[in-house]
Design a protein around this motif. Structure first.
Motif, PDB file in Angstrom:
ATOM      1  N   ARG A 122       0.843  -1.193   0.000  1.00  0.00           N
ATOM      2  CA  ARG A 122       0.000   0.000   0.000  1.00  0.00           C
ATOM      3  C   ARG A 122       0.881   1.248   0.000  1.00  0.00           C
ATOM      4  N   TYR A 123       0.343   2.349  -0.487  1.00  0.00           N
ATOM      5  CA  TYR A 123       1.092   3.600  -0.620  1.00  0.00           C
ATOM      6  C   TYR A 123       1.667   4.070   0.713  1.00  0.00           C
ATOM      7  N   ASP A 124       0.830   4.096   1.757  1.00  0.00           N
ATOM      8  CA  ASP A 124       1.324   4.618   3.038  1.00  0.00           C
ATOM      9  C   ASP A 124       2.412   3.729   3.631  1.00  0.00           C
ATOM     10  N   PHE A 125       2.285   2.417   3.505  1.00  0.00           N
ATOM     11  CA  PHE A 125       3.330   1.508   3.978  1.00  0.00           C
ATOM     12  C   PHE A 125       4.619   1.728   3.182  1.00  0.00           C
ATOM     13  N   PHE A 126       4.487   1.778   1.869  1.00  0.00           N
ATOM     14  CA  PHE A 126       5.656   1.945   0.999  1.00  0.00           C
ATOM     15  C   PHE A 126       6.393   3.247   1.295  1.00  0.00           C
ATOM     16  N   THR A 127       5.669   4.362   1.318  1.00  0.00           N
ATOM     17  CA  THR A 127       6.331   5.652   1.496  1.00  0.00           C
ATOM     18  C   THR A 127       6.956   5.782   2.888  1.00  0.00           C
ATOM     19  N   SER A 128       6.300   5.244   3.905  1.00  0.00           N
ATOM     20  CA  SER A 128       6.853   5.283   5.256  1.00  0.00           C
ATOM     21  C   SER A 128       8.151   4.482   5.323  1.00  0.00           C
ATOM     22  N   ALA A 129       8.151   3.276   4.791  1.00  0.00           N
ATOM     23  CA  ALA A 129       9.355   2.435   4.802  1.00  0.00           C
ATOM     24  C   ALA A 129      10.457   3.064   3.956  1.00  0.00           C
ATOM     25  N   TYR A 130      10.090   3.630   2.817  1.00  0.00           N
ATOM     26  CA  TYR A 130      11.062   4.285   1.938  1.00  0.00           C
ATOM     27  C   TYR A 130      11.765   5.414   2.677  1.00  0.00           C
ATOM     28  N   ARG A 131      10.988   6.243   3.349  1.00  0.00           N
ATOM     29  CA  ARG A 131      11.553   7.411   4.049  1.00  0.00           C
ATOM     30  C   ARG A 131      12.458   7.024   5.218  1.00  0.00           C
ATOM     31  N   ARG A 132      12.260   5.839   5.773  1.00  0.00           N
ATOM     32  CA  ARG A 132      13.107   5.380   6.882  1.00  0.00           C
ATOM     33  C   ARG A 132      14.362   4.658   6.392  1.00  0.00           C
ATOM     34  N   SER A 133      14.495   4.477   5.096  1.00  0.00           N
ATOM     35  CA  SER A 133      15.570   3.673   4.519  1.00  0.00           C
ATOM     36  C   SER A 133      16.624   4.527   3.832  1.00  0.00           C
ATOM     37  N   LYS A 134      17.778   3.915   3.631  1.00  0.00           N
ATOM     38  CA  LYS A 134      18.762   4.464   2.702  1.00  0.00           C
ATOM     39  C   LYS A 134      18.400   3.860   1.355  1.00  0.00           C
ATOM     40  N   VAL A 135      18.266   4.700   0.340  1.00  0.00           N
ATOM     41  CA  VAL A 135      17.804   4.208  -0.955  1.00  0.00           C
ATOM     42  C   VAL A 135      18.880   4.465  -2.007  1.00  0.00           C
ATOM     43  N   HIS A 136      19.318   3.387  -2.630  1.00  0.00           N
ATOM     44  CA  HIS A 136      20.261   3.480  -3.740  1.00  0.00           C
ATOM     45  C   HIS A 136      19.426   3.537  -5.019  1.00  0.00           C
ATOM     46  N   CYS A 137      19.700   4.536  -5.843  1.00  0.00           N
ATOM     47  CA  CYS A 137      18.911   4.756  -7.056  1.00  0.00           C
ATOM     48  C   CYS A 137      19.801   4.758  -8.297  1.00  0.00           C
TER      49      CYS A 137
END
Length: 158
Positions: free
Chosen positions: A38-53
């Motif tokens: 779900r959007y809210d789960f995804f965005t919350s987890a994304y914001r708490r992570s280090k993201v390699h793009c």
């Protein structure tokens, strides 16, 4: 003609590329029926992570969102860019920072399971009803007991 793909890192707490990552994840979900968060789960987890793009011509073509302990929350590569080593390079970036890497993959996600197996991940256990929709998952690990640094170095030479 070679197309440049740039590497970027999004630090925890940042919204950089979160909408683009959501759109890429949703495109894969529509096409393959995986990555169903779900959007809210995804965005919350994304914001708490280090993201390699990886970004090509200002378009996000792949990303890996990683927790501090080396757990990959999300790994996605645009279907149009698969087979170019982007996923492998994302995992190699995570391996540069962690002794072990773990993740879950849906038992029905053959593409992900083949990818992780190719990299040397081992299935440690199956978890029934892991996902919100009742889907089952495998817990996978690549790590210290498998000589992670040597395996990733060898993998990148292929």
């Amino acid at each position: 003609m070679s197309v440049n793909i740039d590497s970027r890192v999004v630090t925890p707490g940042s919204d950089d590329y979160v909408d683009e990552a959501w759109q890429l994840k949703e495109a894969i979900n529509r096409q393959e029926g995986v990555l169903k968060q779900r959007y809210d789960f995804f965005t919350s987890a994304y914001r708490r992570s280090k993201v390699h793009c990886y970004v090509q011509e200002d378009e996000l073509v792949g990303f890996a969102a990683v927790r501090r302990d080396g757990y990959i929350l999300f790994l996605a590569v645009s279907p149009d860019c698969r087979g170019q080593g982007i996923g492998k390079r994302l995992v190699a970036r995570v391996a540069d920072e962690h002794d072990t890497i773990t993740c879950h993959a849906r038992t029905s996600n053959e593409n992900a399971l083949q990818f992780y197996e190719h990299l040397g991940f081992e299935i440690k256990r199956r978890i029934d009803n892991y996902y919100e929709d009742g889907g089952d998952a495998y817990y996978l690990k690549l790590g210290s007991d498998a000589g992670l640094a040597d395996r990733i170095s060898e993998l990148m030479r292929r």
